[in-house]
Design a protein around this motif. Structure first.
Motif, mmCIF file in Angstrom:
data_model
loop_
_atom_site.group_PDB
_atom_site.id
_atom_site.type_symbol
_atom_site.label_atom_id
_atom_site.label_comp_id
_atom_site.label_asym_id
_atom_site.label_seq_id
_atom_site.Cartn_x
_atom_site.Cartn_y
_atom_site.Cartn_z
ATOM 1 N N ASN A 301 48.142 46.954 -15.650
ATOM 2 C CA ASN A 301 47.203 47.377 -16.688
ATOM 3 C C ASN A 301 47.108 46.290 -17.754
ATOM 4 O O ASN A 301 47.911 45.343 -17.775
ATOM 5 C CB ASN A 301 47.674 48.697 -17.312
ATOM 6 C CG ASN A 301 47.718 49.824 -16.296
ATOM 7 O OD1 ASN A 301 46.755 50.052 -15.561
ATOM 8 N ND2 ASN A 301 48.846 50.518 -16.238
ATOM 9 N N LYS A 302 46.134 46.417 -18.647
ATOM 10 C CA LYS A 302 45.917 45.393 -19.673
ATOM 11 C C LYS A 302 47.133 45.224 -20.587
ATOM 12 O O LYS A 302 47.365 44.139 -21.121
ATOM 13 C CB LYS A 302 44.678 45.734 -20.495
ATOM 14 C CG LYS A 302 43.373 45.569 -19.723
ATOM 15 C CD LYS A 302 42.174 45.847 -20.609
ATOM 16 C CE LYS A 302 40.870 45.638 -19.843
ATOM 17 N NZ LYS A 302 39.676 45.909 -20.698
ATOM 18 N N THR A 305 51.763 47.075 -18.276
ATOM 19 C CA THR A 305 52.432 48.082 -17.461
ATOM 20 C C THR A 305 51.927 48.009 -16.019
ATOM 21 O O THR A 305 50.834 47.518 -15.743
ATOM 22 C CB THR A 305 52.217 49.493 -18.025
ATOM 23 O OG1 THR A 305 50.806 49.730 -18.169
ATOM 24 C CG2 THR A 305 52.899 49.645 -19.376
ATOM 25 N N ILE A 306 52.747 48.495 -15.097
ATOM 26 C CA ILE A 306 52.458 48.387 -13.669
ATOM 27 C C ILE A 306 51.829 49.679 -13.161
ATOM 28 O O ILE A 306 52.328 50.778 -13.443
ATOM 29 C CB ILE A 306 53.745 48.090 -12.879
ATOM 30 C CG1 ILE A 306 54.390 46.786 -13.368
ATOM 31 C CG2 ILE A 306 53.458 48.009 -11.382
ATOM 32 C CD1 ILE A 306 55.778 46.538 -12.795
ATOM 33 N N GLN A 307 50.755 49.549 -12.403
ATOM 34 C CA GLN A 307 50.149 50.709 -11.780
ATOM 35 C C GLN A 307 50.980 51.165 -10.596
ATOM 36 O O GLN A 307 51.727 50.391 -10.006
ATOM 37 C CB GLN A 307 48.727 50.381 -11.326
ATOM 38 C CG GLN A 307 47.779 50.022 -12.462
ATOM 39 C CD GLN A 307 46.388 49.672 -11.970
ATOM 40 O OE1 GLN A 307 46.017 49.962 -10.831
ATOM 41 N NE2 GLN A 307 45.590 49.036 -12.823
ATOM 42 N N LYS A 308 50.845 52.429 -10.226
ATOM 43 C CA LYS A 308 51.579 52.970 -9.078
ATOM 44 C C LYS A 308 51.243 52.174 -7.818
ATOM 45 O O LYS A 308 50.091 51.844 -7.572
ATOM 46 C CB LYS A 308 51.208 54.440 -8.859
ATOM 47 C CG LYS A 308 51.941 55.433 -9.748
ATOM 48 C CD LYS A 308 53.339 55.690 -9.218
ATOM 49 C CE LYS A 308 54.019 56.851 -9.960
ATOM 50 N NZ LYS A 308 53.485 58.144 -9.544
ATOM 51 N N ILE A 309 52.249 51.866 -7.048
ATOM 52 C CA ILE A 309 52.069 51.172 -5.784
ATOM 53 C C ILE A 309 51.506 52.148 -4.755
ATOM 54 O O ILE A 309 52.044 53.245 -4.571
ATOM 55 C CB ILE A 309 53.403 50.600 -5.268
ATOM 56 C CG1 ILE A 309 54.027 49.645 -6.297
ATOM 57 C CG2 ILE A 309 53.212 49.920 -3.919
ATOM 58 C CD1 ILE A 309 53.191 48.436 -6.622
ATOM 59 N N ILE A 310 50.428 51.748 -4.096
ATOM 60 C CA ILE A 310 49.852 52.559 -3.030
ATOM 61 C C ILE A 310 50.393 52.032 -1.707
ATOM 62 O O ILE A 310 50.061 50.924 -1.283
ATOM 63 C CB ILE A 310 48.315 52.502 -3.055
ATOM 64 C CG1 ILE A 310 47.792 53.038 -4.393
ATOM 65 C CG2 ILE A 310 47.725 53.308 -1.902
ATOM 66 C CD1 ILE A 310 46.294 52.885 -4.572
ATOM 67 N N GLN A 311 51.235 52.822 -1.061
ATOM 68 C CA GLN A 311 51.822 52.413 0.217
ATOM 69 C C GLN A 311 50.801 52.628 1.333
ATOM 70 O O GLN A 311 50.239 53.705 1.467
ATOM 71 C CB GLN A 311 53.085 53.217 0.509
ATOM 72 C CG GLN A 311 54.171 53.049 -0.542
ATOM 73 C CD GLN A 311 55.388 53.892 -0.260
ATOM 74 O OE1 GLN A 311 55.873 53.963 0.870
ATOM 75 N NE2 GLN A 311 55.903 54.553 -1.278
ATOM 76 N N THR A 312 50.587 51.587 2.125
ATOM 77 C CA THR A 312 49.587 51.656 3.178
ATOM 78 C C THR A 312 50.165 51.155 4.500
ATOM 79 O O THR A 312 51.153 50.423 4.521
ATOM 80 C CB THR A 312 48.350 50.798 2.843
ATOM 81 O OG1 THR A 312 48.706 49.399 2.938
ATOM 82 C CG2 THR A 312 47.818 51.095 1.459
ATOM 83 N N THR A 313 49.518 51.546 5.592
ATOM 84 C CA THR A 313 49.830 50.942 6.888
ATOM 85 C C THR A 313 48.979 49.700 7.113
ATOM 86 O O THR A 313 49.351 48.817 7.868
ATOM 87 C CB THR A 313 49.591 51.938 8.029
ATOM 88 O OG1 THR A 313 48.239 52.415 7.971
ATOM 89 C CG2 THR A 313 50.541 53.120 7.925
ATOM 90 N N GLU A 314 47.821 49.627 6.426
ATOM 91 C CA GLU A 314 46.946 48.481 6.583
ATOM 92 C C GLU A 314 47.501 47.225 5.940
ATOM 93 O O GLU A 314 47.217 46.104 6.382
ATOM 94 C CB GLU A 314 45.562 48.779 5.977
ATOM 95 C CG GLU A 314 44.782 49.862 6.692
ATOM 96 C CD GLU A 314 45.204 51.269 6.247
ATOM 97 O OE1 GLU A 314 46.035 51.365 5.303
ATOM 98 O OE2 GLU A 314 44.754 52.235 6.858
ATOM 99 N N GLY A 315 48.302 47.384 4.890
ATOM 100 C CA GLY A 315 48.850 46.214 4.206
ATOM 101 C C GLY A 315 47.781 45.505 3.386
ATOM 102 O O GLY A 315 46.903 46.128 2.800
#
Length: 320
Positions: A301-302, A305-315
């Protein structure tokens, strides 16, 4: 009958497309854990642990440390097992989390393993450092003894608290090492990267359990770690205006991972984007003791702070 065959064919094509798109986990031929990325001369090097436990084992078996590299975040080259506890004459046991860092043209690989019982130590977890002129070795024990032994820290009344080192060199050239299970410890490191430079400080960020990762971005210091607020582990973090604190708790950035009790952060900026490495147990026959490294995008964020990590299979997408 023809309709059934057509449906099966379409399903197979669909699954094939999904498989081609699924990058995560990024290493699929062996089980890897505890990712630690660095960037050197346009190449990203990923230092990892190596799980060799069987499906029937009920505890960790980590044989050695591997190195992988990429220039495009899609194609990974395996440089093999470049270090193991047997590299260190004083060491025994497994290859726990480690991090490699470059300084003055040399590469210092800080590792956690266990110490033999001898005149210097009664055993327990210990931290050593290996050195090389290249990010892919050969590496050798830099000092012939452990940098940290169990007897140096006494706040946790068990023998496995001195694990998971993360090392950071600040803008003024001062190096710091953070580590610890149950509590977080930090100490200054001399410029030669092989000697302590002062007393060890111990503290406990909110929900801290293990696996710290320390770095600096736009004047703000980040302490990211595996948390014990819930079980299995999540990743939470603190920020500070000074590497020595005080640290302000900022919250959860990664929820529980698939099929693994533990997770472990490794954070890097590479070719204009930020990446968050972690491990889960999502490979076939995988689990808490047979883990695999994944990577997804990381966004700020500006206010830093860190945004929530979106866990993916696509990477993540391939860098041109």
């Amino acid at each position: 009958m023809k309709k059934t065959i057509r449906i099966v064919f379409m399903l197979m094509c669909f699954l094939s497309v999904i498989k081609m798109k699924a990058q995560n986990p990024i290493i699929k031929d062996i089980f890897t854990a505890d990712p630690a990325p660095i960037v050197h001369k346009g190449t990203l090097y990923l230092y990892t642990g190596h799980d060799v436990a069987t499906e029937q084992d009920t505890n960790y078996k980590m044989a050695d440390w591997h190195v992988f590299s990429t220039t495009n975040m899609k194609d990974w080259k395996d440089h093999g097992a470049l270090l193991s506890p047997s590299t260190f004459s004083w060491a025994t046991g497994d290859a726990y989390a480690a991090q490699c860092i470059e300084r003055d043209g040399k590469f210092y690989w800080f590792v956690s393993t266990f110490h033999k019982k001898d005149d210097r130590s009664g055993g327990g977890a210990a931290i050593g450092v290996a050195v090389s002129d290249s990010p892919i070795g050969p590496f050798k024990d830099a000092i012939g003894k452990a940098l940290i032994i169990n007897e140096m820290t006494t706040d946790m009344k068990y023998a496995w608290d001195d694990i998971d080192p993360t090392v950071f060199v600040d803008d003024d050239g001062q190096a710091y090492m953070f580590w610890g299970n149950g509590s977080c410890k930090w100490v200054k490191i001399k410029k030669n990267m092989t000697e302590l430079d002062g007393e060890i400080t111990t503290f406990k960020p909110k929900n801290y359990i293990e696996g710290p990762w320390v770095y600096k971005r736009k004047g703000l210091y980040y302490l990211v770690y595996a948390s014990a607020g819930t079980k299995p582990e999540m990743i939470e973090y603190c920020t500070a205006k000074s590497i020595t604190g005080p640290w302000t708790y900022q919250g959860i950035i990664q929820e529980n991972v698939q099929n693994s009790f533990t997770t472990h952060p490794g954070i890097i900026d590479f070719k204009g984007k930020s990446y968050f490495f972690y491990h889960n147990g999502s490979l076939p026959t995988g689990g808490s003791y047979r883990r695999s490294i994944c990577v997804d995008y990381m966004h700020y964020n500006k206010d830093g702070t860190i945004q929530k990590i979106i866990q993916t299979t696509e990477g993540i997408g391939k860098i041109k």
